[in-house]
Every structure is written in C-alpha cells, then in structure tokens.
Design a protein around this motif. Sequence first.
Motif, PDB file in Angstrom:
ATOM      1  N   THR A   1       1.078  -1.450  -0.022  1.00 49.17           N
ATOM      2  CA  THR A   1      -0.044   0.120   0.105  1.00 49.17           C
ATOM      3  C   THR A   1       0.962   1.248  -0.166  1.00 49.17           C
ATOM      4  OG1 THR A   1      -1.832  -1.254   1.254  1.00 49.17           O
ATOM      5  CG2 THR A   1      -1.769   1.186   1.440  1.00 49.17           C
TER       6      THR A   1
ATOM      7  N   PHE B   1      -6.738  -1.881   2.117  1.00 45.84           N
ATOM      8  CA  PHE B   1      -7.306  -2.654   0.712  1.00 45.84           C
ATOM      9  C   PHE B   1      -7.782  -1.567   0.115  1.00 45.84           C
ATOM     10  CE2 PHE B   1      -9.797  -5.279  -1.936  1.00 45.84           C
ATOM     11  CZ  PHE B   1      -8.885  -5.988  -2.328  1.00 45.84           C
TER      12      PHE B   1
ATOM     13  N   LEU C   1      -5.733   0.706  -1.976  1.00 49.39           N
ATOM     14  CA  LEU C   1      -5.169   0.005  -2.906  1.00 49.39           C
ATOM     15  C   LEU C   1      -6.226   0.114  -4.152  1.00 49.39           C
ATOM     16  CD1 LEU C   1      -3.296  -3.365  -1.900  1.00 49.39           C
ATOM     17  CD2 LEU C   1      -2.151  -1.364  -2.642  1.00 49.39           C
ATOM     18  N   ILE C   2      -7.426   0.145  -4.030  1.00 48.32           N
ATOM     19  CA  ILE C   2      -8.368   0.336  -5.204  1.00 48.32           C
ATOM     20  C   ILE C   2      -8.490   1.888  -5.418  1.00 48.32           C
ATOM     21  CG2 ILE C   2     -10.925   0.005  -5.876  1.00 48.32           C
ATOM     22  CD1 ILE C   2     -10.871  -2.445  -3.861  1.00 48.32           C
TER      23      ILE C   2
ATOM     24  N   THR D   1      -5.415  -8.823  -9.893  1.00 46.97           N
ATOM     25  CA  THR D   1      -4.597  -9.337  -8.651  1.00 46.97           C
ATOM     26  C   THR D   1      -5.195  -8.957  -7.317  1.00 46.97           C
ATOM     27  OG1 THR D   1      -3.005  -7.598  -9.061  1.00 46.97           O
ATOM     28  CG2 THR D   1      -2.598  -9.675 -10.209  1.00 46.97           C
ATOM     29  N   LEU D   2      -5.771  -7.909  -7.386  1.00 47.02           N
ATOM     30  CA  LEU D   2      -6.159  -7.302  -6.291  1.00 47.02           C
ATOM     31  C   LEU D   2      -7.465  -8.413  -5.860  1.00 47.02           C
ATOM     32  CD1 LEU D   2      -6.550  -3.256  -6.607  1.00 47.02           C
ATOM     33  CD2 LEU D   2      -5.179  -4.760  -5.203  1.00 47.02           C
TER      34      LEU D   2
ATOM     35  N   LEU E   1      -5.458 -10.947  -3.926  1.00 43.62           N
ATOM     36  CA  LEU E   1      -5.169 -10.518  -2.581  1.00 43.62           C
ATOM     37  C   LEU E   1      -6.248 -10.577  -1.327  1.00 43.62           C
ATOM     38  CD1 LEU E   1      -3.047  -9.305  -0.634  1.00 43.62           C
ATOM     39  CD2 LEU E   1      -3.358  -7.223  -1.704  1.00 43.62           C
TER      40      LEU E   1
ATOM     41  N   ILE F   1       1.985  -8.732  -6.209  1.00 43.93           N
ATOM     42  CA  ILE F   1       0.571  -9.354  -5.460  1.00 43.93           C
ATOM     43  C   ILE F   1       0.463 -10.569  -6.132  1.00 43.93           C
ATOM     44  CG2 ILE F   1      -1.571  -8.812  -5.437  1.00 43.93           C
ATOM     45  CD1 ILE F   1      -1.054  -5.915  -5.551  1.00 43.93           C
TER      46      ILE F   1
END
Length: 405
Positions: free
Chosen positions: A13, A124, A127-128, A167-168, A171, A380
């Motif tokens: 992050t 998280f 990250l988006i 890939t998120l 995760l 990731i």
Amino acid sequence: MLGPTYVFLALITAYVAIQTLAVFASSGLLKALSYAAAFGIVLCLATMAAYLPERKTGKSLGFGFALALYYYGFIASAAMNLGAVDVGTAIKMALVPLFLVIGAAFETQNRFSPWCQPSVRRMFALLIALPLLLWFWQLGAGQVSFGGVGEVSIFANRNNAGLFAVTLIALLNVLRPEPLKNLLVYLAAGAAFGTLGVLLAVMTALLLGVGSGRRIARLTGVSTVGVGVLYFYPLDYGVFARINPVVASIRLIVEGRIDIATVTYGELVRLLQTTDVSFIFRLKHWLNILSVYTSAPLEGLVFGMGVGASARLSEVGLIPHNDYLRVLVECGPVAFVGFAATIFLIVWHCGRRWESVPLIAVAIYFMTENLVDNFVAMAIFFFCSGALARRASLRNVGGSPRAAE
C-alpha cells in the motif's frame, strides 16, 4: 494479532501511494524513491520469511526446484549478455518471483484472517482508490483518453492496469477467510479499464476454475457457432466492432491471401480497413521474434539473448506481448522451463476453486501481454499464488494455519 501478511499489505500500500504521488506530482525524485522502496520491500519480507518459526506445512509444493531452474537460466543469460541487458527490467524480473516463496511462508503464520482488522480493510480500499482516483484525474485533465494507448494511472498501459485489478481479487482472497464468489465482481475487474484481453482471460479462468464440464462444453459449442456466424456475417456495433478485425484477420490467413511472416503492417491496415490490427500484429510479432531467436548463434539459443533484447532485435522494436515467449527468447530455455513450471505448479496446487480464478486469469494473460516487469501487480500475483497454494495444500491434508474467527 497481526500476522506477516499484514506487513506485506502495508508495504505494498505504501509503495502504491508513493507511485501515485510520483505520477500526480510528476516527481522524478518520488519515482526514484519508489524504485528504492521496491528493493526495501523484497529485502524486508525475505528477511522476515527467513526468520519465521518453522511450522509443519504438509507436502512440498515444488516451487524451489522450478524457481532454481528459472534463476539458473536467468543469471546465466545475464552473465552471457552482460552488455546487452536492460538492467531496470532485469531487476524487476529477478525480484518478483521471490514473492512466491514469501507468500507460502507467510501463510503458515496467519492463524487468524487479517480481514477482521479494520486497518486491513482500509489499506485494501486504498489499493483500489488511489490508482482509480489518479486515473480519473488524468481523464479530467485531458492527460489520457479512456480508450487510448500509453500510460494509465501508475501503470504502463490499460492492460497492466487491468492486470492489477485482477490481482487485487487474489489479494482479497488471501486476506479473507473465504474466497470471493461474486461473478459480477470478477467480470467488473476484468472490464475495469476497458481491455478486452483481460476480460476474456477472466471469463476463461472462471470456466476453468469453477465452471462445470457441461458449462465448458456448452460455452465451447456456443463460441464455435458464434465465431462461424461472425466469420460470414460480421457485425459493426458494440463489442462486435472489436471482434470484427480478429475475424477478418483469420479470414485472410485461412484464404491464403497473406503471408504473416512477410506482410507489412501498412498492408494489414489497408486489407482490414482499420488500424485495430492487435490480433494479427501479435501473430506476426511472435513469428518475427521466434525467427530472430532461432537464427541466433548457439550461445543465443542456449542462454537467450538478454533481457530487453527482443525489443531491440524485433522488426517493430517491441517486446513480444507474450511473457512465456519473452522468457524463452531473452533468458533461454532453462529459465523458460523454470518459469512455465512455476506457473503450472501454482495452478496445479490451487486446483479448481474460486481462489484460483484470478491466478488462472493471469497465467492465461501471460500469453498475450507484457506483464512480468510490472512490479506491483507481479508482487501481488506471486505472493498470493504462494499463499493460496500453501493454503490449498494445508486444506488437502486436513490442517489449517488459521483458527476460526
């Protein structure tokens, strides 16, 4: 109790935040700091993995042997092509597979789901949000266009941005006690940046990962009929407008009207009456790079031609748009076998589960895009691959590194 996976999430992050600020502020200093941070992340996490207390983890996953082949070939190629190596790209390609081992080691220590921590959910969400907000700002400022080529947010192009979105989900599956099973979210991630290739990879991965045999057979039949209809009756609206050049390209090949190896890109644009020659461009580009590789002297065939050489030696000055082919040509057959075996083992150990869908999607997308030097997405991907493969192996032997929440 916060496990080592929490540390990985925090560091990734922070890395994305630095990159976002670097692009927003057009700061070369922050960009350089992000490169230094990549080294720091690998060093910190590898040190943690080395000193974690040992736990009984069931059978070996076999990643060590596959990665040994990859690194043996990679290092030998770098030594033989020292003066011709793209150092920056080589460093990223050397760093990201290490996250596979780190992810597997960290999963054995996560006795509780990190998702129960509010701070994990906030990170998280960042990250988006950070790459999306930067992209929206770029669109509003006229720096990029929605369907254009070139950089998107913190990524080299829309393809890599779409890869990051997929890939998120991997995760998220590592962080949560149960995998995400929402079909619409998977499709939304695949379509997030308007890239058809990512969406098709996700759809195929959904079928292979969680689709029944009957559904796969049904989709294959429908797709065959659909391609046949479009072959003879092309449509000019919606998504079909993007498919038409593919069908037209296949028609040119089937009818023997072109020789892919010798036809020029100008002739393709004239024959197809569009500049969207992505499909046939890839075929031609792959043949050209393979021709260059197979014509190389013996040491080139054995050790590859050096990281970055495919772009330098190809007809159009681009890397292959196929990471399997890229590793073969640039790093040699030993590294290629190690890389392909690593991806195979990831898919094999994770099996047909919802957790596997984003991993299978990336494995498929490796075939048509340049992804292995995208540090954040590949970090990731490999971390989640190691963690989910270890989780699957523990589940198969009746154990679990986590206690119930």
